[in-house]
Structure formats: structure tokens, C-alpha cells
Design a protein around this motif. Structure first.
Motif, mmCIF file in Angstrom:
data_model
loop_
_atom_site.group_PDB
_atom_site.id
_atom_site.type_symbol
_atom_site.label_atom_id
_atom_site.label_comp_id
_atom_site.label_asym_id
_atom_site.label_seq_id
_atom_site.Cartn_x
_atom_site.Cartn_y
_atom_site.Cartn_z
ATOM 1 N N LYS A 1 28.470 -21.041 14.783
ATOM 2 C CA LYS A 1 27.131 -21.421 15.223
ATOM 3 C C LYS A 1 26.719 -22.750 14.588
ATOM 4 C CE LYS A 1 24.030 -18.218 15.473
ATOM 5 N NZ LYS A 1 23.013 -17.188 15.082
ATOM 6 N N PHE A 2 26.988 -22.905 13.304
ATOM 7 C CA PHE A 2 26.634 -24.149 12.616
ATOM 8 C C PHE A 2 27.461 -25.317 13.155
ATOM 9 C CE2 PHE A 2 24.632 -21.331 9.574
ATOM 10 C CZ PHE A 2 23.569 -22.083 9.098
ATOM 11 N N LYS A 3 28.735 -25.075 13.405
ATOM 12 C CA LYS A 3 29.581 -26.151 13.926
ATOM 13 C C LYS A 3 29.161 -26.549 15.335
ATOM 14 C CE LYS A 3 33.571 -24.128 12.933
ATOM 15 N NZ LYS A 3 35.045 -23.924 12.766
ATOM 16 N N LEU A 4 28.765 -25.585 16.149
ATOM 17 C CA LEU A 4 28.311 -25.900 17.500
ATOM 18 C C LEU A 4 27.030 -26.722 17.462
ATOM 19 C CD1 LEU A 4 28.533 -25.629 20.556
ATOM 20 C CD2 LEU A 4 27.307 -23.437 20.396
ATOM 21 N N ARG A 5 26.114 -26.357 16.572
ATOM 22 C CA ARG A 5 24.869 -27.118 16.450
ATOM 23 C C ARG A 5 25.155 -28.544 16.004
ATOM 24 N NH1 ARG A 5 21.204 -22.546 13.274
ATOM 25 N NH2 ARG A 5 20.868 -21.153 15.078
ATOM 26 N N ALA A 6 26.060 -28.686 15.050
ATOM 27 C CA ALA A 6 26.423 -30.031 14.589
ATOM 28 C C ALA A 6 27.071 -30.832 15.716
ATOM 29 C CB ALA A 6 27.377 -29.928 13.398
ATOM 30 N N PHE A 7 27.904 -30.182 16.504
ATOM 31 C CA PHE A 7 28.575 -30.852 17.627
ATOM 32 C C PHE A 7 27.551 -31.332 18.649
ATOM 33 C CE2 PHE A 7 31.227 -31.381 21.341
ATOM 34 C CZ PHE A 7 32.453 -31.794 20.817
ATOM 35 N N VAL A 8 26.587 -30.490 18.969
ATOM 36 C CA VAL A 8 25.569 -30.859 19.956
ATOM 37 C C VAL A 8 24.681 -31.980 19.425
ATOM 38 C CG1 VAL A 8 23.541 -30.037 21.222
ATOM 39 C CG2 VAL A 8 25.569 -28.587 21.051
ATOM 40 N N LEU A 9 24.300 -31.898 18.146
ATOM 41 C CA LEU A 9 23.496 -32.969 17.547
ATOM 42 C C LEU A 9 24.247 -34.293 17.562
ATOM 43 C CD1 LEU A 9 21.939 -31.099 14.480
ATOM 44 C CD2 LEU A 9 20.661 -32.147 16.364
ATOM 45 N N SER A 10 25.521 -34.243 17.207
ATOM 46 C CA SER A 10 26.343 -35.451 17.206
ATOM 47 C C SER A 10 26.467 -36.020 18.613
ATOM 48 C CB SER A 10 27.724 -35.140 16.635
ATOM 49 O OG SER A 10 28.547 -36.283 16.638
ATOM 50 N N ALA A 11 26.668 -35.153 19.595
ATOM 51 C CA ALA A 11 26.780 -35.596 20.980
ATOM 52 C C ALA A 11 25.476 -36.218 21.471
ATOM 53 C CB ALA A 11 27.166 -34.413 21.874
#
Length: 319
Positions: free
Chosen positions: A212-222
Motif C-alpha cells: 500500500k505504501f509503495k503504491l501510494r509512493a508510485f502514484v505520487l511520483s507519477a
């Protein structure tokens, strides 16, 4: 469950504030001392792109080989929205950011199921799909891209065809994105993200949902990459295949590693160095890539933590 707290000391925080102010002054005053405004706007767009990538790689430990898909697709979204739909500049950039965030959520849901090189290769495969879609889709203009994108009027009032107005917008977008990334890194979310990077099994054992944390970071980065891409499309009034090509993903990796992966200011320095070389060594033609490769090899051998990373180690300060 205990949430990790920021490891930024008061002295480090004061140093960061001083560096941020100095960086802001450099970008704000550069056109006044004779630096070409379009060049500085390009530096700021790519600096934001590199910072957003560093959020994923440097602080999340996730290496993406396909981050160009967010920069390029957002550029197409902003260009199409501004030229065809008549969106105002701020709405075009917001629309591009939202499109990149949506694409990031889809790509992240697929990619974070794997780790290491498998994660990187999945992102590369997805980026290639986006590239060929951009090449074939009728609204992207194919190899010609979307040209003559109108800059429009900001909030219907400020004419962005004036260089100083466009520069002020790019400066505001860059500083806003940079400060948001800085806040994310030093928030409890950022600390958990770094804990997952350092030791994912231990973070999971403490009760954190790593995916969940990695997905949030991925979306923020994108999303932040998309903000950079949408802004860049308005600056150059063009959205092209260059920004969605796989080589652009390699460039942002180079910028991040050259400046200092996992540092706050490293990607900004790395982007400035790479864009400066591309602009001032353009007469060398394809030899520019050879020069970049040589500099990268030297930095890997002599500055393993990147320019800012080595400077921080020498000063014994976190930069």
C-alpha cells in the motif's frame, strides 16, 4: 503500532531551509543576470521530474525503467486539453497531473506485485506500450506530435505568451512540487517508506502494509512527473514522442544518480548538469551522449553517492 518519526535534526532542518531559499533565489533571479529563460524553464521542469523519480527510487527503493510514460503522457494530455478543448493553462496542467496519477495507479497495481529487476522490467514494458499507443493514436499527431500548443491565459487573466509570466508559472510549479516532495519525505509516510526500503520484512512485521505504501509512493511520483510533463508541454508548446521514449527514462535515472540518489537536492543538481551539457554541447551532435557517458563513469568511480551526496558526506550534513 509506532509510526517512525523524521530523523531530520533541527540543525539539518535549518540548513535545508537556507539551501531551499538559495535555490529559489537562483532560479528566480537567473533571467535577470542574462540566463536564457527558456533554458531555465527546461531545467526546472526536468528538476521536478528528477525529484519525483527520486521520491520513488531514492526514498522508496523502487527502480522504474518506464517513468517517461508519465512525463510524456501528461505532456500529450496537457497539449490536447489546451489546444483542442480550450482548457486554461492551470486546468491543462491539473488535467495532465490527474492523467499521470491515474496511469500511475494502474501501472503501480501491476508492477508492485514484483520486486527488483522484475519490477523494473514491468515498468519498462508498460512504458513501451504507452510509447506505441502515443505513436499510433490519432489525437497524438504520430511522429509529428501535437504542435503549436497555445499557452493561453492563466486564470483567464495573465497572458502566458509573455516570457516573464510563463517563467513565473514554471517557477511556482517547480517550487510547489519540490516543497511537496520535501514535506512527503519528512512526514511519517516518508519515514515508513524509507523503513520499507531499508528492510521490508521488518516493516511488514511491525504492521505496515508495504504494498500500500509503495503504491501510494508510485502514484505520487507519477503525478508529480505528470505535473512536470504538462508544464513542459506548455513551455515548448509541443508534445512529442521524445518525452515518452524509453531513453527519457534513462535520462532521469542518470540525473538522479549524478546528483545523488536519496538526497533532497541531488536531482535538481543532476538535472541542471545534464540539461546544461545537452544545451551547450549541442554542436557535438551525437557525441554529447559519449560525453555524458564519460561523466557518468567518472562520477560512479569518484562520486559514488553523487555530487550532492559526496558534498553532504564531506560536510557531514544531510542534503
Amino acid at each position: 503500532m509506532t509510526v517512525p518519526t523524521s530523523n531530520t535534526t533541527p540543525s539539518a532542518g535549518a540548513l535545508h531551509r537556507k539551501v531551499i531559499i538559495a535555490m529559489a533565489l537562483v532560479f528566480a533571479l537567473a533571467p535577470l543576470v542574462g540566463v536564457y529563460p527558456v533554458f531555465m524553464m527546461k531545467v526546472m521542469c526536468f528538476a521536478l521530474f528528477a525529484c519525483s523519480f527520486n521520491l520513488l527510487l531514492g526514498f522508496g527503493g523502487l527502480l522504474s525503467f518506464g517513468h517517461a510514460m508519465f512525463l510524456g503522457s501528461a505532456g500529450y494530455a496537457a497539449a490536447h486539453a489546451a489546444k483542442i478543448w480550450g482548457f486554461t493553462p492551470e486546468l491543462a496542467i491539473l488535467f495532465a497531473t490527474a492523467c499521470a496519477a491515474g496511469l500511475g495507479w494502474v501501472a503501480g497495481k501491476l508492477a508492485i506485485r514484483r520486486q527488483g529487476i522484475y519490477f523494473a522490467m514491468i515498468t519498462l514494458a508498460l512504458a513501451q506500450m504507452v510509447f506505441f499507443f502515443s505513436l499510433q493514436a490519432p489525437f497524438t499527431g504520430g511522429e509529428d506530435g501535437i504542435q503549436a500548443v497555445p499557452r493561453g491565459r492563466l486564470f483567464g487573466l495573465v497572458d502566458l505568451s509573455q516570457p516573464i509570466a510563463m517563467y513565473a508559472l514554471v517557477f511556482t510549479v517547480f517550487m510547489g512540487g519540490f516543497l511537496l516532495i520535501y514535506r512527503i519525505v519528512h512526514s511519517p509516510f516518508g519515514q515508513v517508506l524509507q523503513a520499507i526500503r531499508e528492510n521490508e520484512p521488518r516493516a511488514i512485521s511491525l504492521g505496515y502494509d508495504a504494498d500500500k505504501f509503495k503504491l501510494r509512493a508510485f502514484v505520487l511520483s507519477a503525478a508529480l512527473s505528470g505535473m512536470a510533463g504538462g508544464t513542459k508541454a506548455l513551455v515548448f508548446q509541443l508534445a512529442s514522442l521524445t518525452d515518452v521514449h524509453w531513453s527519457m527514462s534513462g535520462e532521469v535515472i542518470l540525473m538522479t544518480l549524478l546528483g545523488g540518489m536519496g538526497t533532497i537536492f541531488g536531482p535538481v543538481v543532476g538535472a541542471a548538469v545534464i540539461i546544461t551539457m545537452q544545451n551547450y554541447l549541442a554542436e557535438l551532435g551525437s557525441w554529447v551522449l559519449v560525453v555524458q557517458g564519460g561523466i557518468f563513469v567518472v562520477c560512479v568511480l569518484l562520486f559514488r553517492r553523487g555530487i550532492v551526496g559526496e558534498l553532504g558526506a564531506w560536510l557531514k550534513k544531510s542534503l
